[in-house]
Every structure is written in C-alpha cells, then in structure tokens.
Motif scaffolding. Structure first.
Motif, PDB file in Angstrom:
ATOM      1  N   MET A 152      -7.126   9.514   5.336  1.00 47.62           N
ATOM      2  CA  MET A 152      -6.065   9.626   4.336  1.00 47.62           C
ATOM      3  C   MET A 152      -5.268   8.325   4.233  1.00 47.62           C
ATOM      4  SD  MET A 152      -4.979  13.571   5.210  1.00 47.62           S
ATOM      5  CE  MET A 152      -3.303  13.377   4.724  1.00 47.62           C
ATOM      6  N   THR A 153      -4.929   7.751   5.374  1.00 47.68           N
ATOM      7  CA  THR A 153      -4.174   6.492   5.381  1.00 47.68           C
ATOM      8  C   THR A 153      -4.962   5.393   4.682  1.00 47.68           C
ATOM      9  OG1 THR A 153      -3.089   7.115   7.446  1.00 47.68           O
ATOM     10  CG2 THR A 153      -3.024   4.786   6.858  1.00 47.68           C
ATOM     11  N   ALA A 154      -6.223   5.258   5.050  1.00 50.89           N
ATOM     12  CA  ALA A 154      -7.061   4.219   4.452  1.00 50.89           C
ATOM     13  C   ALA A 154      -7.265   4.457   2.956  1.00 50.89           C
ATOM     14  CB  ALA A 154      -8.413   4.157   5.165  1.00 50.89           C
ATOM     15  N   SER A 155      -7.467   5.705   2.570  1.00 50.73           N
ATOM     16  CA  SER A 155      -7.689   6.030   1.156  1.00 50.73           C
ATOM     17  C   SER A 155      -6.453   5.741   0.311  1.00 50.73           C
ATOM     18  CB  SER A 155      -8.076   7.500   1.000  1.00 50.73           C
ATOM     19  OG  SER A 155      -9.289   7.764   1.651  1.00 50.73           O
ATOM     20  N   ILE A 156      -5.303   6.155   0.794  1.00 50.33           N
ATOM     21  CA  ILE A 156      -4.071   5.959   0.022  1.00 50.33           C
ATOM     22  C   ILE A 156      -3.704   4.483  -0.030  1.00 50.33           C
ATOM     23  CG2 ILE A 156      -1.588   6.451  -0.038  1.00 50.33           C
ATOM     24  CD1 ILE A 156      -2.365   9.262   1.159  1.00 50.33           C
ATOM     25  N   GLU A 157      -3.789   3.789   1.094  1.00 51.74           N
ATOM     26  CA  GLU A 157      -3.474   2.357   1.108  1.00 51.74           C
ATOM     27  C   GLU A 157      -4.454   1.584   0.222  1.00 51.74           C
ATOM     28  OE1 GLU A 157      -1.304  -1.044   1.942  1.00 51.74           O
ATOM     29  OE2 GLU A 157      -0.776   1.008   2.447  1.00 51.74           O
ATOM     30  N   GLY A 158      -5.727   1.921   0.291  1.00 53.97           N
ATOM     31  CA  GLY A 158      -6.715   1.269  -0.569  1.00 53.97           C
ATOM     32  C   GLY A 158      -6.462   1.562  -2.038  1.00 53.97           C
ATOM     33  N   ALA A 159      -6.106   2.797  -2.341  1.00 53.71           N
ATOM     34  CA  ALA A 159      -5.811   3.161  -3.734  1.00 53.71           C
ATOM     35  C   ALA A 159      -4.595   2.394  -4.248  1.00 53.71           C
ATOM     36  CB  ALA A 159      -5.579   4.667  -3.853  1.00 53.71           C
ATOM     37  N   MET A 160      -3.591   2.207  -3.385  1.00 56.45           N
ATOM     38  CA  MET A 160      -2.418   1.439  -3.812  1.00 56.45           C
ATOM     39  C   MET A 160      -2.807  -0.003  -4.135  1.00 56.45           C
ATOM     40  SD  MET A 160       0.860   2.823  -1.641  1.00 56.45           S
ATOM     41  CE  MET A 160       0.225   2.436  -0.031  1.00 56.45           C
ATOM     42  N   MET A 161      -3.666  -0.585  -3.314  1.00 52.18           N
ATOM     43  CA  MET A 161      -4.118  -1.951  -3.578  1.00 52.18           C
ATOM     44  C   MET A 161      -4.899  -2.008  -4.894  1.00 52.18           C
ATOM     45  SD  MET A 161      -4.118  -5.079  -2.683  1.00 52.18           S
ATOM     46  CE  MET A 161      -3.746  -5.264  -0.968  1.00 52.18           C
ATOM     47  N   LEU A 162      -5.753  -1.032  -5.135  1.00 50.12           N
ATOM     48  CA  LEU A 162      -6.505  -0.981  -6.389  1.00 50.12           C
ATOM     49  C   LEU A 162      -5.582  -0.788  -7.594  1.00 50.12           C
ATOM     50  CD1 LEU A 162      -9.588   1.116  -5.280  1.00 50.12           C
ATOM     51  CD2 LEU A 162      -9.555  -1.316  -5.878  1.00 50.12           C
TER      52      LEU A 162
END
Length: 186
Positions: A152-162
């Motif tokens: 979840m952390t990686a997905s949300i942080e990655g989505a924010m960067m995208l």
C-alpha cells in the motif's frame, strides 16, 4: 511564526517544488526575508540540516494526518479511500501534492546522505506502521499485514509521483480502486 518554523516551512515547499539541489540557500533566505546568520543560528550545519528538519516536520504532519483519517474510518478500505480522496482533492484544487510527497527529496538525496536517508526511511516506516496496525485490527495476520502495508505504501507513493509527472489524478484513482480488491485477496 518563529524564524525556525518559517525556514522549515518555506524550505519544505521549495524543496518539494524544485528539488533539494535546485534550491539555493539564498532563495530560501530571500523567501523568508531572513539573514544567513539567522539560518545558521537555527541550522549550524546548513542546508542539509535544514532538509532533515523539513523531513522530520513532514513526518509529523503526514503521520498525524493519516492517523486522524484512520481513526475516523472504521475499516482499512474506508480509511485508504478517504486518504486517497483527500490526496486527489488536494491535487485537483492545488495542482500539487506538496503536503504529502517527499519522494523527490528521497530520490535526490537518500543515496548521498545517510542522515537524510534515515529521515526518509523513518517516514515510510511510520506510514507502513499505521497501515499495519489497522490491518491487524481487522484480522490480518502479522505477516500479511506487514506485506500489505508495504504494498500500500509503495503503491500510494508511486501513484503520487505519477500524478505529479502526468499532471493527472488518474494514478491515485486507480490505486484507490485496486487496493480494496487486493485486501480481499489477502
């Protein structure tokens, strides 16, 4: 606002907008209307010490915000949806996720400075721990909760960067749609 807080708040915003390496001390000083002496009074080791203070401040603000959202929502699915909805709203109204994201600072400095890497790591660990605790209270095993919290952390942080690179909230909306489905499969 006191000088130290003003320096931290201004530097945080500038670092998030432009990146650590692109922001000079003179730009921070000018934006705060303070002298170099004032900066070095509060941060004797200069810009990197100021960055670490910014990261600690972000850590506190972000974890407090997430904890509040998670207390207000009974289930992990509702809490994640509420957290992502807030991020989407902030991005759509402000055009940025500056209050939440610090990944640009991580990518620039985490391999250069061990104290900066440690400050960034602490924030990610705090976020994961909040997710982990909520998952455990919903009956996930410790191992599954740990794995899902990381995902979840990686997905949300990655989505924010995208979102920042694409100038679109679509990545966060996609993650908001998929995480509840992933939770069902664990």
């Amino acid at each position: 606002m006191d000088t130290k807080s003003q320096l931290i708040n201004t530097a945080t915003a500038l670092f998030q907008q432009k990146g650590y390496k692109s922001v000079g001390l003179n730009e921070i000083l000018k934006a705060c209307n303070v002298t170099k002496g004032a900066l070095y009074h509060h941060f004797p080791n200069g810009k990197e010490e100021l960055l670490i203070a910014c990261l600690h401040d972000l850590n506190e603000a972000i974890t407090t915000d997430i904890k509040t959202i998670f207390k207000e929502n009974l289930s992990i699915r509702e809490a994640i949806r509420s957290m992502i909805d807030k991020l989407v709203h902030d991005f759509e109204s402000d055009g940025t996720l500056s209050g939440y994201t610090f990944s640009s600072m991580v990518s620039e400095m985490a391999t250069v400075s061990e104290p900066v890497r440690n400050a960034c790591s602490a924030l990610y660990e705090n976020i994961q721990h909040i997710f982990y605790e909520k998952l455990v209270t919903e009956g996930f095993s410790s191992e599954s909760a740990s794995e899902m919290a990381l995902l979840m952390t990686a997905s949300i942080e990655g989505a924010m960067m995208l979102c920042r690179t694409q100038k679109s909230t679509d990545p966060l909306k996609t993650v908001a749609k998929l995480i509840p489905n992933l939770l069902k499969s664990f």
